[in-house]
Scaffold this active site. Structure first.
Site, mmCIF file in Angstrom:
data_model
loop_
_atom_site.group_PDB
_atom_site.id
_atom_site.type_symbol
_atom_site.label_atom_id
_atom_site.label_comp_id
_atom_site.label_asym_id
_atom_site.label_seq_id
_atom_site.Cartn_x
_atom_site.Cartn_y
_atom_site.Cartn_z
ATOM 1 N N ASP A 74 23.729 -8.559 55.076
ATOM 2 C CA ASP A 74 23.499 -9.586 56.094
ATOM 3 C C ASP A 74 24.011 -10.977 55.678
ATOM 4 O O ASP A 74 23.963 -11.912 56.461
ATOM 5 C CB ASP A 74 22.010 -9.662 56.466
ATOM 6 C CG ASP A 74 21.112 -9.992 55.280
ATOM 7 O OD1 ASP A 74 21.573 -10.623 54.324
ATOM 8 O OD2 ASP A 74 19.929 -9.614 55.315
ATOM 9 N N TYR B 42 27.112 -15.644 47.043
ATOM 10 C CA TYR B 42 26.771 -14.915 45.814
ATOM 11 C C TYR B 42 27.788 -15.119 44.703
ATOM 12 O O TYR B 42 27.514 -14.784 43.550
ATOM 13 C CB TYR B 42 26.595 -13.423 46.103
ATOM 14 C CG TYR B 42 25.235 -13.117 46.704
ATOM 15 C CD1 TYR B 42 24.146 -12.835 45.897
ATOM 16 C CD2 TYR B 42 25.036 -13.155 48.079
ATOM 17 C CE1 TYR B 42 22.899 -12.580 46.438
ATOM 18 C CE2 TYR B 42 23.799 -12.896 48.632
ATOM 19 C CZ TYR B 42 22.726 -12.607 47.801
ATOM 20 O OH TYR B 42 21.491 -12.362 48.333
HETATM 21 P P1 NAD Z 1 10.029 -4.511 49.608
HETATM 22 O O1 NAD Z 1 9.634 -4.208 48.205
HETATM 23 O O2 NAD Z 1 9.144 -5.355 50.441
HETATM 24 O O3 NAD Z 1 10.197 -3.121 50.382
HETATM 25 C C1 NAD Z 1 10.836 -2.030 49.863
HETATM 26 C C2 NAD Z 1 10.049 -0.761 50.192
HETATM 27 O O4 NAD Z 1 10.828 0.354 49.714
HETATM 28 C C3 NAD Z 1 8.679 -0.659 49.504
HETATM 29 O O5 NAD Z 1 7.669 -0.447 50.461
HETATM 30 C C4 NAD Z 1 8.836 0.543 48.572
HETATM 31 O O6 NAD Z 1 7.660 1.311 48.422
HETATM 32 C C5 NAD Z 1 9.921 1.338 49.288
HETATM 33 N N1 NAD Z 1 10.593 2.346 48.471
HETATM 34 C C6 NAD Z 1 10.958 2.252 47.171
HETATM 35 N N2 NAD Z 1 11.563 3.393 46.796
HETATM 36 C C7 NAD Z 1 11.590 4.216 47.880
HETATM 37 C C8 NAD Z 1 12.092 5.537 48.109
HETATM 38 N N3 NAD Z 1 12.699 6.226 47.147
HETATM 39 N N4 NAD Z 1 11.946 6.076 49.344
HETATM 40 C C9 NAD Z 1 11.325 5.387 50.329
HETATM 41 N N5 NAD Z 1 10.831 4.128 50.168
HETATM 42 C C10 NAD Z 1 10.963 3.557 48.958
HETATM 43 O O7 NAD Z 1 11.499 -5.095 49.536
HETATM 44 P P2 NAD Z 1 12.282 -6.087 50.531
HETATM 45 O O8 NAD Z 1 12.368 -7.427 49.891
HETATM 46 O O9 NAD Z 1 11.733 -5.994 51.883
HETATM 47 O O10 NAD Z 1 13.747 -5.491 50.474
HETATM 48 C C11 NAD Z 1 14.038 -4.154 50.798
HETATM 49 C C12 NAD Z 1 15.451 -3.809 50.410
HETATM 50 O O11 NAD Z 1 16.383 -4.393 51.312
HETATM 51 C C13 NAD Z 1 15.875 -4.308 49.011
HETATM 52 O O12 NAD Z 1 16.719 -3.368 48.388
HETATM 53 C C14 NAD Z 1 16.663 -5.557 49.350
HETATM 54 O O13 NAD Z 1 17.531 -5.948 48.344
HETATM 55 C C15 NAD Z 1 17.387 -5.072 50.569
HETATM 56 N N6 NAD Z 1 18.019 -6.106 51.373
HETATM 57 C C16 NAD Z 1 19.360 -6.020 51.516
HETATM 58 C C17 NAD Z 1 20.040 -6.927 52.267
HETATM 59 C C18 NAD Z 1 21.530 -6.811 52.361
HETATM 60 O O14 NAD Z 1 22.177 -7.755 52.759
HETATM 61 N N7 NAD Z 1 22.123 -5.687 51.992
HETATM 62 C C19 NAD Z 1 19.358 -7.960 52.893
HETATM 63 C C20 NAD Z 1 17.976 -8.034 52.732
HETATM 64 C C21 NAD Z 1 17.303 -7.089 51.982
HETATM 65 C C1 G6P Z 2 20.788 -12.058 51.495
HETATM 66 C C2 G6P Z 2 21.557 -10.910 50.927
HETATM 67 C C3 G6P Z 2 20.720 -9.755 50.641
HETATM 68 C C4 G6P Z 2 19.441 -10.166 49.974
HETATM 69 C C5 G6P Z 2 18.718 -11.032 50.936
HETATM 70 C C6 G6P Z 2 17.306 -11.411 50.518
HETATM 71 O O1 G6P Z 2 20.809 -12.058 52.846
HETATM 72 O O2 G6P Z 2 22.664 -10.532 51.637
HETATM 73 O O3 G6P Z 2 21.446 -8.851 49.889
HETATM 74 O O4 G6P Z 2 18.678 -9.072 49.642
HETATM 75 O O5 G6P Z 2 19.466 -12.179 51.071
HETATM 76 O O6 G6P Z 2 17.237 -11.966 49.273
HETATM 77 P P1 G6P Z 2 15.859 -12.504 48.752
HETATM 78 O O7 G6P Z 2 16.186 -13.184 47.477
HETATM 79 O O8 G6P Z 2 15.321 -13.409 49.801
HETATM 80 O O9 G6P Z 2 14.969 -11.287 48.577
HETATM 81 MN MN MN Z 3 23.516 -8.554 50.918
#
Ligand code: NAD
Ligand code: G6P
Ligand code: MN
Length: 440
Positions: A171, A263
């Site tokens: 995102d 990043y």
């Molecule tokens: P969070 O810890 O609040 O939630 C993650 C959930 O995943 C937890 O409830 C955990 O129990 C669950 N989980 C862990 N292993 C699992 C498995 N094997 N199967 C099913 N569920 C499982 O984390 P968050 O801050 O909400 O972020 C969630 C994910 O999204 C992270 O990897 C974060 O980096 C990612 N994220 C990516 C982007 C992006 O741009 N790609 C943006 C925002 C968040």
């Molecule tokens: C950005 C990135 C994600 C990251 C998210 C949340 O949007 O693209 O990869 O996970 O921010 O980051 P934070 O540090 O807020 O958990």
């Molecule tokens: Mn990202």
């Protein structure tokens, strides 16, 4: 369009309420009959689902919602799988950051040693999810994956399950484009970004608004203020994000060809980042005390009083993007998005098997990549070093090779010497015993 079933993997994620709200906001054009939340942490998911149920009750009570920890129940006939897992949760994110910083290195969740470490935790849990989905879901399903570190996850899954119907996404470029729209005073929907790189390691080469390049105005703005703007994306307002948006300024002043992904600060300003980090209070702490606490305060308040506050989570770029993409995958002219895809010549002078982030068109047929052409030496060099680092990590995981993983750490631009790489790796192995493939 047949009404869809969407499964959210990582149902206990802090992003789940926002994602559900975004799904339901499209109910007139994108028909979803059922949303399922799947997680391995039963209690966290049940807690977060208190808020999710309130969102559904308010916005679309006819949409069915279930929570489950059983893969068959979660994925049976599912059309879209939105993955957002965090293996080891914030506790391990905090370890990644603090162990790296202790040795004077970057420990960010997706960049430097933090990203490499988190990658080694996430590869095989994601393979397991892909296998459940292949077994139970609608054969025409799409997995839209946010789970970080998306660059390493994408590379690993392409090698381990090459035929999986997965699209890896981020995102950050969407949030940056929202800032561009604010700076240019236009609608983000009218912006057409041109971009290349790896995930969290890329550059905007041009930015059009209604067919006209507005790159120069953005460049002038970034030279003075980075990506700071009047109304930042809802996800990116906390102090560390403001610093990150400001850090674009030195990067663009030094390398004014292209507008960098935020990043890149972890690579191009790695020493400054380490020097300015609080080794006792990192981004994990900020998220635990911020995004997570706000949501869980609301959950606890509901448990105690039966009252619910819908300002405790945001929809933001994150939820909007994944739902827009899912809807677009159902339409013949779905639209153009920056996606993480296998290169195969799209960037002419990068390796075929690199997972690059580039503009793509989507439709029910899947992804059509655009052709980026050749990129200049400086960018190619940076990307190839990062790609090699990530590839060594992936091969190290598959081959259970300590040496390959050490090569991955030593190759990373954030690392000064192989001595530093080895010290950090050895401590990460101890801290990640429960999660990593065995390294021999
Ligand atoms: P969070 O810890 O609040 O939630 C993650 C959930 O995943 C937890 O409830 C955990 O129990 C669950 N989980 C862990 N292993 C699992 C498995 N094997 N199967 C099913 N569920 C499982 O984390 P968050 O801050 O909400 O972020 C969630 C994910 O999204 C992270 O990897 C974060 O980096 C990612 N994220 C990516 C982007 C992006 O741009 N790609 C943006 C925002 C968040
Ligand atoms: C950005 C990135 C994600 C990251 C998210 C949340 O949007 O693209 O990869 O996970 O921010 O980051 P934070 O540090 O807020 O958990
Ligand atoms: Mn990202």
């Amino acid at each position: 369009m047949e009404p869809k079933i969407i499964t959210i993997v990582g149902g206990g994620s802090t992003y789940t309420p926002g994602v559900v709200k975004a799904i339901l906001s499209k109910k007139d054009t994108f028909h979803v009959k059922e949303i399922r939340a799947y997680d391995i942490d039963y209690q966290r998911q049940e807690d977060v689902s208190i808020i999710v149920r309130k969102v559904i009750e308010n916005d679309c009570p006819e949409c069915k919602f279930i929570t489950t920890t059983d893969p068959e129940t979660a994925f049976k006939d599912s059309d879209f799988i939105f993955a957002q897992i965090r293996v080891g949760k914030y506790k391990m994110r905090e370890m990644d950051e603090k162990i790296s910083l202790k040795y004077g290195a970057v420990g960010q969740e997706t960049c430097g040693c933090g990203g490499l470490t988190y990658g080694l935790r996430t590869i095989y849990p994601m393979v397991e999810i892909l296998d459940y989905v292949a077994k139970y879901a609608n054969p025409n399903h799409w997995i839209l994956n946010y789970s970080n570190p998306a660059a390493i996850v994408a590379l690993a899954l392409k090698k381990i399950r090459p035929n999986a119907r997965i699209i890896n996404i981020c995102d950050m470029p969407v949030a940056i484009v929202n800032s561009f729209a604010d700076i240019l005073n236009c609608n983000p929907k009218d912006i057409k970004p041109f971009y290349f790189g790896l995930n969290h390691f890329g550059w905007f080469t041009d930015v059009w608004v209604n067919g006209e390049s507005r790159f120069k105005e953005l460049l002038d703005h970034a030279m003075k203020s980075g990506y700071l703007c009047e109304t930042p994306d809802e996800q990116h307002w906390e102090p560390s994000w403001v610093e990150t948006y400001k850090n674009v300024k030195p990067m663009i002043n030094r390398f004014p060809d292209y507008l960098p992904n935020t990043y890149l600060e972890y690579y191009l300003l790695s020493q400054d980042i380490v020097d300015h980090s609080n080794k006792n209070y990192t981004r994990a702490n900020e998220v635990i005390d911020g995004r997570e606490k706000t949501l869980f305060d609301a959950i606890n308040q509901y448990k105690e009083t039966g009252k619910y506050d819908d300002k405790t989570f945001v929809v933001g770029a994150h939820a909007t993007f994944i739902v827009d993409l899912a809807e677009s995958l159902c339409k013949e002219n779905g639209g153009r998005y920056l996606l993480i895809v296998e290169n195969n010549g799209a960037v002419a002078n990068l390796p075929d098997d690199a997972m690059v982030e580039i503009p793509c068109y989507v439709s029910p047929k899947g992804i059509e990549k655009t052709s980026v052409g050749h990129i200049p030496t400086f960018y190619k060099g940076l990307i190839e070093q990062q790609y090699a680092s990530e590839k060594c990590i992936v091969e190290g995981a598959i081959e259970h090779s300590y040496t390959k993983v050490l090569q991955g750490f030593a190759l990373n631009k954030t690392i000064k010497s192989s001595t530093q790489a080895k010290e950090i790796l050895d401590e990460m192995i101890e801290a990640n015993k429960e999660y990593w493939p065995e390294l021999r």
